[in-house]
Design a protein around this motif. Sequence first.
Motif, PDB file in Angstrom:
ATOM      1  N   GLU A  17      52.078  28.793  44.409  1.00 55.67           N
ATOM      2  CA  GLU A  17      53.277  28.579  44.905  1.00 55.67           C
ATOM      3  C   GLU A  17      54.483  28.669  43.830  1.00 55.67           C
ATOM      4  O   GLU A  17      55.517  29.204  43.971  1.00 55.67           O
ATOM      5  CB  GLU A  17      53.332  27.473  45.375  1.00 55.67           C
ATOM      6  N   LEU A  18      53.996  28.231  42.567  1.00 62.82           N
ATOM      7  CA  LEU A  18      55.181  28.334  41.394  1.00 62.82           C
ATOM      8  C   LEU A  18      55.092  29.704  40.571  1.00 62.82           C
ATOM      9  O   LEU A  18      55.678  29.681  39.590  1.00 62.82           O
ATOM     10  CB  LEU A  18      54.633  27.039  40.540  1.00 62.82           C
ATOM     11  N   GLY A  19      54.020  30.714  40.927  1.00 59.05           N
ATOM     12  CA  GLY A  19      53.960  31.915  40.188  1.00 59.05           C
ATOM     13  C   GLY A  19      53.465  31.853  39.004  1.00 59.05           C
ATOM     14  O   GLY A  19      53.661  32.667  38.167  1.00 59.05           O
ATOM     15  N   MET A  20      52.318  30.927  38.958  1.00 60.40           N
ATOM     16  CA  MET A  20      51.607  30.718  37.880  1.00 60.40           C
ATOM     17  C   MET A  20      50.120  30.892  38.176  1.00 60.40           C
ATOM     18  O   MET A  20      49.759  31.324  38.979  1.00 60.40           O
ATOM     19  CB  MET A  20      51.788  29.394  37.180  1.00 60.40           C
ATOM     20  N   GLU A  21      49.511  31.336  36.975  1.00 63.17           N
ATOM     21  CA  GLU A  21      47.834  31.424  37.069  1.00 63.17           C
ATOM     22  C   GLU A  21      47.117  30.206  36.228  1.00 63.17           C
ATOM     23  O   GLU A  21      47.538  29.620  35.364  1.00 63.17           O
ATOM     24  CB  GLU A  21      47.580  32.835  36.417  1.00 63.17           C
ATOM     25  N   PRO A  22      45.810  29.864  37.039  1.00 62.64           N
ATOM     26  CA  PRO A  22      45.176  28.980  36.202  1.00 62.64           C
ATOM     27  C   PRO A  22      44.638  29.537  34.794  1.00 62.64           C
ATOM     28  O   PRO A  22      44.144  30.552  34.829  1.00 62.64           O
ATOM     29  CB  PRO A  22      43.981  28.584  37.262  1.00 62.64           C
ATOM     30  N   GLU A  60      33.796  26.498  40.001  1.00 63.09           N
ATOM     31  CA  GLU A  60      33.537  27.446  40.755  1.00 63.09           C
ATOM     32  C   GLU A  60      33.291  27.070  42.246  1.00 63.09           C
ATOM     33  O   GLU A  60      34.050  26.150  42.676  1.00 63.09           O
ATOM     34  CB  GLU A  60      31.916  27.939  40.519  1.00 63.09           C
ATOM     35  N   SER A  61      32.497  27.529  42.998  1.00 65.25           N
ATOM     36  CA  SER A  61      32.455  27.167  44.522  1.00 65.25           C
ATOM     37  C   SER A  61      33.785  27.593  45.331  1.00 65.25           C
ATOM     38  O   SER A  61      34.333  28.480  45.179  1.00 65.25           O
ATOM     39  CB  SER A  61      31.836  25.754  44.683  1.00 65.25           C
ATOM     40  N   GLY A  62      33.999  26.454  46.198  1.00 60.43           N
ATOM     41  CA  GLY A  62      35.463  26.745  46.894  1.00 60.43           C
ATOM     42  C   GLY A  62      36.791  27.106  46.256  1.00 60.43           C
ATOM     43  O   GLY A  62      37.579  27.653  46.629  1.00 60.43           O
ATOM     44  N   VAL A  63      36.803  26.494  45.020  1.00 61.08           N
ATOM     45  CA  VAL A  63      37.871  26.731  44.201  1.00 61.08           C
ATOM     46  C   VAL A  63      38.143  28.329  43.700  1.00 61.08           C
ATOM     47  O   VAL A  63      39.174  28.738  44.093  1.00 61.08           O
ATOM     48  CB  VAL A  63      37.934  25.757  42.743  1.00 61.08           C
ATOM     49  N   ARG A  64      37.119  28.763  43.394  1.00 60.45           N
ATOM     50  CA  ARG A  64      36.955  30.127  43.304  1.00 60.45           C
ATOM     51  C   ARG A  64      37.220  30.947  44.525  1.00 60.45           C
ATOM     52  O   ARG A  64      37.773  31.885  44.364  1.00 60.45           O
ATOM     53  CB  ARG A  64      35.744  30.689  42.585  1.00 60.45           C
ATOM     54  N   VAL A  65      36.735  30.580  45.499  1.00 56.78           N
ATOM     55  CA  VAL A  65      36.986  31.255  46.820  1.00 56.78           C
ATOM     56  C   VAL A  65      38.381  31.408  47.393  1.00 56.78           C
ATOM     57  O   VAL A  65      38.935  32.468  47.570  1.00 56.78           O
ATOM     58  CB  VAL A  65      36.149  30.638  48.045  1.00 56.78           C
ATOM     59  N   ILE A  66      39.148  30.137  47.407  1.00 52.08           N
ATOM     60  CA  ILE A  66      40.724  30.372  47.611  1.00 52.08           C
ATOM     61  C   ILE A  66      41.219  31.034  46.616  1.00 52.08           C
ATOM     62  O   ILE A  66      42.365  31.658  46.932  1.00 52.08           O
ATOM     63  CB  ILE A  66      40.921  28.663  47.581  1.00 52.08           C
ATOM     64  N   ALA A  67      40.962  31.057  44.979  1.00 55.58           N
ATOM     65  CA  ALA A  67      41.781  31.873  44.431  1.00 55.58           C
ATOM     66  C   ALA A  67      41.690  33.285  44.560  1.00 55.58           C
ATOM     67  O   ALA A  67      42.455  34.067  44.220  1.00 55.58           O
ATOM     68  CB  ALA A  67      41.070  31.581  42.791  1.00 55.58           C
ATOM     69  N   SER A  68      40.391  33.571  45.145  1.00 54.72           N
ATOM     70  CA  SER A  68      40.193  35.156  45.590  1.00 54.72           C
ATOM     71  C   SER A  68      40.577  35.498  46.721  1.00 54.72           C
ATOM     72  O   SER A  68      40.475  36.619  47.270  1.00 54.72           O
ATOM     73  CB  SER A  68      38.680  35.562  45.341  1.00 54.72           C
ATOM     74  N   SER A  69      41.191  34.554  47.487  1.00 58.97           N
ATOM     75  CA  SER A  69      41.766  34.931  48.545  1.00 58.97           C
ATOM     76  C   SER A  69      42.967  35.872  48.927  1.00 58.97           C
ATOM     77  O   SER A  69      43.715  35.759  47.681  1.00 58.97           O
ATOM     78  CB  SER A  69      41.949  33.590  49.730  1.00 58.97           C
ATOM     79  N   THR A  75      38.587  36.887  38.058  1.00 65.99           N
ATOM     80  CA  THR A  75      38.704  37.249  36.607  1.00 65.99           C
ATOM     81  C   THR A  75      38.989  35.791  35.742  1.00 65.99           C
ATOM     82  O   THR A  75      38.852  35.987  34.558  1.00 65.99           O
ATOM     83  CB  THR A  75      39.508  38.184  36.133  1.00 65.99           C
ATOM     84  N   PHE A  76      39.465  34.798  36.364  1.00 64.56           N
ATOM     85  CA  PHE A  76      39.732  33.650  35.627  1.00 64.56           C
ATOM     86  C   PHE A  76      38.704  33.142  35.124  1.00 64.56           C
ATOM     87  O   PHE A  76      37.673  32.958  35.594  1.00 64.56           O
ATOM     88  CB  PHE A  76      40.709  32.603  36.397  1.00 64.56           C
ATOM     89  N   PRO A  77      38.714  32.637  33.768  1.00 66.97           N
ATOM     90  CA  PRO A  77      37.708  31.836  32.973  1.00 66.97           C
ATOM     91  C   PRO A  77      36.916  30.436  33.893  1.00 66.97           C
ATOM     92  O   PRO A  77      37.620  30.254  34.582  1.00 66.97           O
ATOM     93  CB  PRO A  77      38.048  31.270  31.778  1.00 66.97           C
ATOM     94  N   SER A  78      35.766  30.594  33.829  1.00 72.65           N
ATOM     95  CA  SER A  78      34.977  29.629  34.840  1.00 72.65           C
ATOM     96  C   SER A  78      34.759  28.215  34.031  1.00 72.65           C
ATOM     97  O   SER A  78      34.661  28.083  32.800  1.00 72.65           O
ATOM     98  CB  SER A  78      33.580  30.291  35.101  1.00 72.65           C
TER      99      SER A  78
END
Length: 347
Positions: free
Chosen positions: A90-95, A100-109, A119-122
């Motif tokens: 929402e803020l136009g930033m990147e982590p 992993e798991s659900g956090v990665r899933v939502i990021a890749s949606s 591609t973000f570090p794990s």
Amino acid sequence: MMLRRKSIWLVMLIAALLLLAACGSSGGTGDDLTGAASSAPEESAAPETGTEQTFQPTTVTDDTGATIAIDKPVEKVACIVSLCVDVLAELGMEPSALAESGVRVIASSPEFYGSKGETFPSIGGSFFEPSLEDLVTSAPDLVIGLKGAHDTLREGLGGVAPLFLASPSHYNDSLRFLETIGQLTGKTEEAAAAKARFLDKLKAAGEKAPKDKKALIIFGSDVNFSVVTATGLGGTIMKEISDYPWKVEKPEDDPYGEGSVPYSLEKLLVEDPDVIFVESYSYAPDTKPVSEQLAESPLWSKLKAVQNGQVHEVRSPIWGDGRGTRSLGVMLDESLAILYPDLFPRS
């Protein structure tokens, strides 16, 4: 801190007068800000065209009551909960790094970062025990986690980065969290724009929806499911657009005040919803969706929603885990298209 800023300003003013230079605008001071557990901070005035807004040292309080002091804008944020991904998008930033798991899933949606989310570090480890080594390696300015799940990490992160823990239970909590992280990152204008988008969408949906359908959100991993009530996060959205009678009847059924309670099919038949949204959580590769597991019970087939083909498995990483304004906006769009397809056709 406020006294020191005033002294610096006074010295600069005297110097400017001695040099006969024209004075610009004077900077105001504000009270300390509170975080997602408190009232929304006042929005700063928009900066003049062609100028940058000066970041003021900021102190906030997270949902656990912990105080977090920031003396420069947060740029690198490590996400160990999906809510963090939501607010950064929402803020136009990147982590700077992702669990992993659900956090990665939502990021890749597609509504968030799409393929770039891969591609973000794990950050390794489990959801409840993310790797401290990976967090340290990512060198974040801030780590955002979930209250009740990541509280014990605060000591381990001491000297590495502050830990902000949140757990919104109403969409207003999500809005306050958005504003708070906007303050910490110096993205107040982006936060204000995202807040306006969400509230405008919710208001328009509430005014247009006839609210003549009885909706229900359930979640679980097996036949022992729970219901999201009208005081749960998703329920606060659903009651704006539908008939949503589900409530916490006994406080002991919801000891943490999250607005969700265990339910049975027998009890579900009493209200008999028109539409059921199902958030299925799987802990094994071969686990069936909750709706398929419930279908093995004869009582399931007696429900109006089942008979009319109105049971819908939804994207639980967004509907259940996202918790932020972008996820709630996705929930709103998807539920409206199912509840009232003639009024809200799928885009």
